[in-house]
Design a protein around this motif. Structure first.
Motif, short mmCIF file in Angstrom:
data_model
loop_
_atom_site.label_atom_id
_atom_site.label_comp_id
_atom_site.label_asym_id
_atom_site.label_seq_id
_atom_site.Cartn_x
_atom_site.Cartn_y
_atom_site.Cartn_z
N SER A 57 1.38 -0.66 -32.73
CA SER A 57 1.91 0.45 -31.55
C SER A 57 1.02 1.85 -31.94
CB SER A 57 3.22 0.75 -31.68
OG SER A 57 3.61 0.95 -33.25
N GLY A 58 0.35 1.71 -33.36
CA GLY A 58 -0.29 2.76 -33.48
C GLY A 58 -1.08 2.77 -34.89
N VAL A 59 -2.40 3.42 -35.16
CA VAL A 59 -3.11 3.25 -36.07
C VAL A 59 -3.36 4.82 -36.75
CG1 VAL A 59 -5.71 2.50 -36.90
CG2 VAL A 59 -4.14 1.49 -34.98
N VAL A 60 -3.10 4.79 -38.04
CA VAL A 60 -3.40 6.37 -38.78
C VAL A 60 -4.53 6.02 -39.78
CG1 VAL A 60 -2.47 7.90 -40.30
CG2 VAL A 60 -1.06 6.83 -38.45
N LEU A 61 -5.62 6.66 -39.53
CA LEU A 61 -6.99 6.32 -40.35
C LEU A 61 -6.83 7.43 -41.27
CD1 LEU A 61 -9.64 5.69 -37.83
CD2 LEU A 61 -7.96 4.09 -39.06
N ARG A 62 -7.27 6.98 -42.66
CA ARG A 62 -7.21 8.00 -43.77
C ARG A 62 -8.44 8.88 -43.56
NH1 ARG A 62 -9.86 7.98 -49.07
NH2 ARG A 62 -10.47 5.75 -48.67
N GLN A 63 -8.25 10.30 -43.84
CA GLN A 63 -9.17 11.34 -43.84
C GLN A 63 -10.05 10.98 -42.35
OE1 GLN A 63 -10.54 10.48 -48.06
NE2 GLN A 63 -10.58 12.76 -48.14
N GLU A 64 -9.37 11.11 -41.58
CA GLU A 64 -9.96 10.82 -40.10
C GLU A 64 -11.31 11.62 -39.74
OE1 GLU A 64 -9.11 10.96 -35.43
OE2 GLU A 64 -7.59 9.81 -36.75
N GLU A 65 -11.21 12.98 -40.33
CA GLU A 65 -12.15 14.13 -40.17
C GLU A 65 -13.47 13.65 -40.80
OE1 GLU A 65 -10.04 14.74 -44.02
OE2 GLU A 65 -9.44 14.24 -41.94
N LYS A 66 -13.51 12.84 -41.92
CA LYS A 66 -14.60 12.53 -42.58
C LYS A 66 -15.19 11.28 -42.01
CE LYS A 66 -13.66 14.16 -47.14
NZ LYS A 66 -13.63 13.72 -48.56
N LEU A 67 -15.01 10.56 -40.88
CA LEU A 67 -15.07 9.49 -40.29
C LEU A 67 -16.19 9.98 -38.87
CD1 LEU A 67 -12.17 7.05 -40.51
CD2 LEU A 67 -14.13 7.17 -42.00
N PRO A 68 -17.17 9.03 -38.71
CA PRO A 68 -17.88 9.33 -37.45
C PRO A 68 -17.00 9.10 -36.30
CG PRO A 68 -19.29 7.95 -38.89
CD PRO A 68 -17.88 8.20 -39.61
N GLU A 69 -17.31 9.97 -35.16
CA GLU A 69 -16.35 9.69 -34.08
C GLU A 69 -16.31 8.28 -33.43
OE1 GLU A 69 -16.06 11.50 -29.53
OE2 GLU A 69 -17.00 12.68 -31.28
N GLY A 70 -17.65 7.83 -33.34
CA GLY A 70 -17.66 6.34 -32.91
C GLY A 70 -17.04 5.40 -33.74
N VAL A 71 -16.94 5.63 -35.14
CA VAL A 71 -16.15 4.55 -35.84
C VAL A 71 -14.87 4.55 -35.73
CG1 VAL A 71 -15.75 3.93 -38.34
CG2 VAL A 71 -18.07 4.54 -37.58
N VAL A 72 -14.25 6.05 -35.70
CA VAL A 72 -12.89 6.10 -35.35
C VAL A 72 -12.45 5.32 -34.03
CG1 VAL A 72 -11.11 7.84 -34.74
CG2 VAL A 72 -12.83 8.19 -36.47
N LYS A 73 -13.11 5.71 -32.87
CA LYS A 73 -12.96 4.86 -31.74
C LYS A 73 -12.93 3.47 -31.83
CE LYS A 73 -14.26 4.75 -26.79
NZ LYS A 73 -12.98 4.53 -26.36
N LEU A 74 -13.83 2.88 -32.46
CA LEU A 74 -14.13 1.57 -32.69
C LEU A 74 -12.73 0.95 -33.24
CD1 LEU A 74 -15.60 -1.42 -32.76
CD2 LEU A 74 -16.68 -0.58 -34.58
N VAL A 75 -12.49 1.60 -34.49
CA VAL A 75 -11.28 0.66 -35.37
C VAL A 75 -9.85 1.00 -34.60
CG1 VAL A 75 -10.01 1.25 -37.39
CG2 VAL A 75 -12.58 1.18 -37.35
N ARG A 76 -9.98 2.09 -33.94
CA ARG A 76 -8.32 2.40 -33.36
C ARG A 76 -8.51 1.38 -31.85
NH1 ARG A 76 -7.73 7.89 -33.68
NH2 ARG A 76 -6.40 7.51 -35.26
N ASP A 77 -9.51 1.39 -31.26
CA ASP A 77 -9.40 0.50 -30.19
C ASP A 77 -9.40 -1.00 -30.49
OD1 ASP A 77 -9.76 2.98 -28.44
OD2 ASP A 77 -11.73 2.43 -27.95
N THR A 78 -9.97 -1.26 -31.58
CA THR A 78 -9.76 -2.73 -31.77
C THR A 78 -8.18 -3.07 -32.57
OG1 THR A 78 -12.35 -2.83 -32.23
CG2 THR A 78 -10.80 -4.60 -33.12
N ALA A 79 -7.86 -2.22 -33.29
CA ALA A 79 -6.77 -2.51 -33.81
C ALA A 79 -5.54 -2.50 -33.07
CB ALA A 79 -6.51 -1.33 -35.19
N LEU A 80 -5.71 -1.73 -32.05
CA LEU A 80 -4.56 -1.84 -30.90
C LEU A 80 -4.44 -3.01 -30.13
CD1 LEU A 80 -4.75 2.03 -29.61
CD2 LEU A 80 -2.95 1.04 -31.25
N GLN A 81 -5.48 -3.84 -30.28
CA GLN A 81 -5.51 -5.30 -29.64
C GLN A 81 -5.09 -6.30 -30.53
OE1 GLN A 81 -9.04 -6.16 -27.37
NE2 GLN A 81 -9.69 -4.24 -27.94
N TRP A 82 -4.76 -5.78 -31.91
CA TRP A 82 -4.34 -6.94 -32.78
C TRP A 82 -2.90 -7.46 -32.36
CZ3 TRP A 82 -6.13 -4.06 -37.75
CH2 TRP A 82 -7.46 -4.25 -38.00
#
Length: 297
Positions: A57-82
């Protein structure tokens, strides 16, 4: 799920240096041919929120502000399908928040862009006080091998350590060595052996606290994973800068299996998803079981 980044989206991924003594000739086994094997990756940490039916139902990334925007989207979109095996506590399914460590990998493809994908994931955390887990006592870091230091050889060694009932190390094995410098293929093999030998030698002198509670306490021995990094200090004695959220380039070494382990025991394991500085139980499933493919879909 794979995504494409432009060259600027993976800035600096091919900044591996070649030692001055290395030949740059384009031939089999040369520096140029090894350069073609370079990949870049980053470890992304965070938490996944798992519902009673195993969906995310949700994904919280550590220090999201340090991550490339594309990586944040890839991880979040993928994890929400798990989807996970429902978590049962005291006979009933419950909601849970699980720690997550993901390796995101970028490889250069035709046209100069980069394909970015997920390589592996761990839902395990390094324990320091859990009576069910093996925890560190004395773990003196290995000395930097003189040959490797003088040659500028750097990299990461992923160890599997067999801990006996007295807390001493019965055996140790380098499952994988990733080098973060460029050289000829023959030199890459040589320095993988040098760093692996150094890490294994140090590990055999380590001591651990063994489990004192639960089924784990009755085992004759335990397997733990310990990542070891060899990095040369910067001028002035400072350590390498914080790398979280930045691409790190390396030449991945082959994955090897410890002689006391079976193929079935290693199925699904991903040692290079574990963060440096921790001790991780190899056979105790402390995290939720993922039922769907890592890449989603």
């Amino acid at each position: 799920m794979n995504v494409r980044f432009g060259a600027l989206g993976v800035a600096g991924v091919l900044l591996l240096a070649a030692p001055v003594w290395a030949s740059a000739a384009v031939s089999n086994g040369s520096v140029a041919s090894v350069r073609q094997q370079v990949e870049s990756s980053m470890l992304v940490g965070g938490d996944v929120h798992i519902e009673q039916d195993g969906t995310v139902s949700g994904v919280v990334l550590r220090q999201e502000e340090k991550l490339p925007e594309g990586v944040v989207k890839l991880v979040r979109d993928t994890a929400l399908q798990w989807r996970f095996e429902p978590i049962v506590v005291d006979g009933r399914t419950v909601k849970a928040i699980a720690p997550m460590s993901l390796r995101v990998v970028a490889r250069k493809v035709e046209g100069g862009s980069y394909e970015v994908s997920l390589r592996g994931v761990s839902f395990q955390k390094s324990e320091t006080t859990d009576p069910h887990a093996v925890t560190a006592m004395e773990m003196a870091p290995p000395r930097y091998p003189e040959l490797a230091y003088q040659s500028g050889a750097t990299g990461d060694v992923y160890l599997l350590v067999k801990v006996g009932s007295d807390g001493k190390v019965e055996d140790a094995f380098a499952e994988q060595v990733n080098l973060t410098f460029l050289s000829r293929e023959a030199d890459q093999r040589r320095f993988r052996e040098v760093l692996a030998k150094s890490a294994v030698s140090a590990a055999k002198r380590w001591t651990f606290r063994v489990p004192t509670a639960g089924e784990e306490a009755t085992q004759p021995y335990w397997n733990v994973r310990v990542p070891v990094s060899y990095a040369i200090q910067l001028a002035g004695g400072s350590q390498r800068p914080e790398t979280y959220g930045r691409w790190r380039s390396y030449v991945a070494g082959p994955r090897e299996r410890a002689p006391w382990r079976s193929e079935s025991q290693e199925a699904g394991s991903a040692p290079d998803t574990l963060a440096e500085g921790g001790v991780y139980m190899a056979d105790r499933n402390t995290g939720p079981r993922l039922l769907t493919p890592l890449q989603g879909g």
